[in-house]
Design a protein around this motif. Structure first.
Motif, PDB file in Angstrom:
ATOM      1  N   ALA A 134      -8.586  30.043  10.769  1.00 33.63           N
ATOM      2  CA  ALA A 134      -8.269  30.754  11.933  1.00 33.63           C
ATOM      3  C   ALA A 134      -7.034  30.247  12.678  1.00 33.63           C
ATOM      4  O   ALA A 134      -6.427  30.863  13.330  1.00 33.63           O
ATOM      5  CB  ALA A 134      -9.439  30.509  12.920  1.00 33.63           C
ATOM      6  N   ALA A 135      -6.467  29.114  12.151  1.00 34.32           N
ATOM      7  CA  ALA A 135      -5.465  28.643  12.643  1.00 34.32           C
ATOM      8  C   ALA A 135      -3.870  29.540  12.535  1.00 34.32           C
ATOM      9  O   ALA A 135      -3.938  29.994  11.576  1.00 34.32           O
ATOM     10  CB  ALA A 135      -5.008  27.211  12.116  1.00 34.32           C
ATOM     11  N   PRO A 136      -3.046  29.523  13.434  1.00 42.55           N
ATOM     12  CA  PRO A 136      -1.895  30.356  13.216  1.00 42.55           C
ATOM     13  C   PRO A 136      -0.966  29.960  11.852  1.00 42.55           C
ATOM     14  O   PRO A 136      -1.229  28.760  11.378  1.00 42.55           O
ATOM     15  CB  PRO A 136      -0.983  29.942  14.460  1.00 42.55           C
ATOM     16  N   ARG A 137      -0.535  30.919  11.302  1.00 47.19           N
ATOM     17  CA  ARG A 137       0.131  30.619  10.194  1.00 47.19           C
ATOM     18  C   ARG A 137       1.211  29.380  10.197  1.00 47.19           C
ATOM     19  O   ARG A 137       1.558  28.786   9.474  1.00 47.19           O
ATOM     20  CB  ARG A 137       0.665  31.849   9.491  1.00 47.19           C
ATOM     21  N   THR A 138       1.730  29.480  11.535  1.00 48.26           N
ATOM     22  CA  THR A 138       2.732  28.486  11.874  1.00 48.26           C
ATOM     23  C   THR A 138       2.324  26.923  12.059  1.00 48.26           C
ATOM     24  O   THR A 138       3.112  26.078  12.198  1.00 48.26           O
ATOM     25  CB  THR A 138       3.648  28.981  13.025  1.00 48.26           C
ATOM     26  N   ALA A 139       0.907  26.850  12.253  1.00 46.02           N
ATOM     27  CA  ALA A 139       0.476  25.609  12.399  1.00 46.02           C
ATOM     28  C   ALA A 139       0.619  24.750  11.284  1.00 46.02           C
ATOM     29  O   ALA A 139       0.502  24.948  10.242  1.00 46.02           O
ATOM     30  CB  ALA A 139      -0.995  25.696  12.560  1.00 46.02           C
ATOM     31  N   THR A 140       1.097  23.379  11.864  1.00 46.64           N
ATOM     32  CA  THR A 140       1.037  22.300  10.663  1.00 46.64           C
ATOM     33  C   THR A 140      -0.105  21.902  10.117  1.00 46.64           C
ATOM     34  O   THR A 140      -1.436  22.341  10.848  1.00 46.64           O
ATOM     35  CB  THR A 140       1.676  21.049  11.302  1.00 46.64           C
ATOM     36  N   PRO A 141      -0.314  21.121   8.906  1.00 50.36           N
ATOM     37  CA  PRO A 141      -1.631  20.467   8.673  1.00 50.36           C
ATOM     38  C   PRO A 141      -2.593  20.060   9.804  1.00 50.36           C
ATOM     39  O   PRO A 141      -3.822  20.071   9.742  1.00 50.36           O
ATOM     40  CB  PRO A 141      -1.362  19.928   7.497  1.00 50.36           C
ATOM     41  N   ALA A 156      -9.911  24.074   2.380  1.00 53.93           N
ATOM     42  CA  ALA A 156      -9.181  24.879   3.302  1.00 53.93           C
ATOM     43  C   ALA A 156      -8.013  24.840   3.489  1.00 53.93           C
ATOM     44  O   ALA A 156      -7.283  25.638   3.937  1.00 53.93           O
ATOM     45  CB  ALA A 156     -10.199  24.966   4.606  1.00 53.93           C
ATOM     46  N   LEU A 157      -7.440  23.769   3.606  1.00 54.59           N
ATOM     47  CA  LEU A 157      -5.834  23.278   3.921  1.00 54.59           C
ATOM     48  C   LEU A 157      -5.183  23.887   2.580  1.00 54.59           C
ATOM     49  O   LEU A 157      -4.211  24.390   2.632  1.00 54.59           O
ATOM     50  CB  LEU A 157      -5.610  21.988   4.156  1.00 54.59           C
ATOM     51  N   ARG A 158      -5.726  23.629   1.480  1.00 52.42           N
ATOM     52  CA  ARG A 158      -5.011  24.213   0.131  1.00 52.42           C
ATOM     53  C   ARG A 158      -4.800  25.732   0.331  1.00 52.42           C
ATOM     54  O   ARG A 158      -3.885  26.277  -0.210  1.00 52.42           O
ATOM     55  CB  ARG A 158      -5.523  23.614  -0.992  1.00 52.42           C
ATOM     56  N   GLU A 159      -6.104  26.155   0.534  1.00 53.54           N
ATOM     57  CA  GLU A 159      -6.016  27.729   0.698  1.00 53.54           C
ATOM     58  C   GLU A 159      -4.866  28.277   1.510  1.00 53.54           C
ATOM     59  O   GLU A 159      -4.535  29.352   1.373  1.00 53.54           O
ATOM     60  CB  GLU A 159      -7.334  28.270   1.341  1.00 53.54           C
ATOM     61  N   ARG A 160      -4.377  27.421   2.585  1.00 52.55           N
ATOM     62  CA  ARG A 160      -3.307  27.902   3.575  1.00 52.55           C
ATOM     63  C   ARG A 160      -1.964  27.575   2.754  1.00 52.55           C
ATOM     64  O   ARG A 160      -1.022  27.858   3.321  1.00 52.55           O
ATOM     65  CB  ARG A 160      -3.261  27.100   4.678  1.00 52.55           C
ATOM     66  N   VAL A 210      -1.118  24.310   1.791  1.00 52.63           N
ATOM     67  CA  VAL A 210      -0.632  22.951   1.858  1.00 52.63           C
ATOM     68  C   VAL A 210      -0.795  22.422   0.826  1.00 52.63           C
ATOM     69  O   VAL A 210      -1.843  22.257   0.010  1.00 52.63           O
ATOM     70  CB  VAL A 210      -1.442  22.316   2.994  1.00 52.63           C
ATOM     71  N   PRO A 211       0.229  21.437   0.218  1.00 50.85           N
ATOM     72  CA  PRO A 211       0.119  20.739  -0.954  1.00 50.85           C
ATOM     73  C   PRO A 211      -1.068  19.903  -0.885  1.00 50.85           C
ATOM     74  O   PRO A 211      -1.384  19.389   0.297  1.00 50.85           O
ATOM     75  CB  PRO A 211       1.451  19.885  -0.779  1.00 50.85           C
TER      76      PRO A 211
END
Length: 203
Positions: free
Chosen positions: A72-79, A133-137, A139-140
């Protein structure tokens, strides 16, 4: 208290923690837990597969909350910002009941090797779900794993602080502070201590 009253799950958790604290984890049986909660043995097994899982039954819910919070975090959010949102989603679900029996739960786990192993497994599961979940966004992997471990460490650090009495901050606020501390510590590993200025050695 009648056997068919609501909140059976919470009653079983309370009964188990009380008995584990009073007579030890190994000496406590499922029938004793059910009896203390004024419920049947069959009711116990409708909620939990065994007495150990009474203490860890929230793991699936917790992993889902972390994953949903990151999604749900904005696409611009950092990890780290995404992890902060996930911590908000998770910690906001904790209740005064959980804070009340938290110190006894922590003591029971600390005194029982089998429960320590299970607690470590839960912690690893939370970190793995967060990293996935972070990789789904996008994130390396390395960054996702590091941010996930930082978030889970912040969760447990804040949980310990939340259990301290008296407390003046909410669990979500404590988790945010803990994450900020860890983020700053990680940044210091790269930048080092503040410089004393050109030509001047640090004290």
């Amino acid at each position: 208290m009648g056997r068919w009253e609501p909140n059976a799950r919470l009653r079983l958790v309370r009964a188990a923690i009380d008995l584990f604290a009073e007579q030890g984890y190994g000496s406590t049986t499922v029938p004793e837990i059910a009896e203390r909660a004024a419920l049947t043995r069959a009711t116990f097994f409708r909620h939990f597969p065994d007495k150990r899982e009474v203490l860890f039954a929230g793991q699936q819910v917790h992993t889902a909350l972390l994953a949903d919070g990151i999604a749900a975090a904005p696409r611009t959010a950092t990890p780290v910002e995404a992890v902060a949102g996930a911590l908000d989603a998770l910690t906001s679900t904790f209740t005064p009941d959980q804070r009340e029996f938290g110190p006894r739960l922590r003591a029971v786990i600390a005194g029982t090797p089998e429960l320590q192993e299970r607690a470590a497994f839960k912690r690893a599961g939370l970190a793995a779900a967060t990293a996935a979940a972070l990789r789904e966004r996008g994130v390396p992997d390395a960054a996702a794993c590091l941010a996930a471990e930082m978030g889970v460490h912040a969760f447990y650090r804040a949980f310990d602080r939340w259990l301290e009495a008296p407390y003046r901050e909410t669990f979500p606020a404590l988790a945010r502070h803990a994450l900020d501390e860890l983020h700053a510590a990680a940044a210091a590993l790269v930048s080092g201590p503040p410089s004393a200025g050109p030509g001047r050695p640090a004290p």
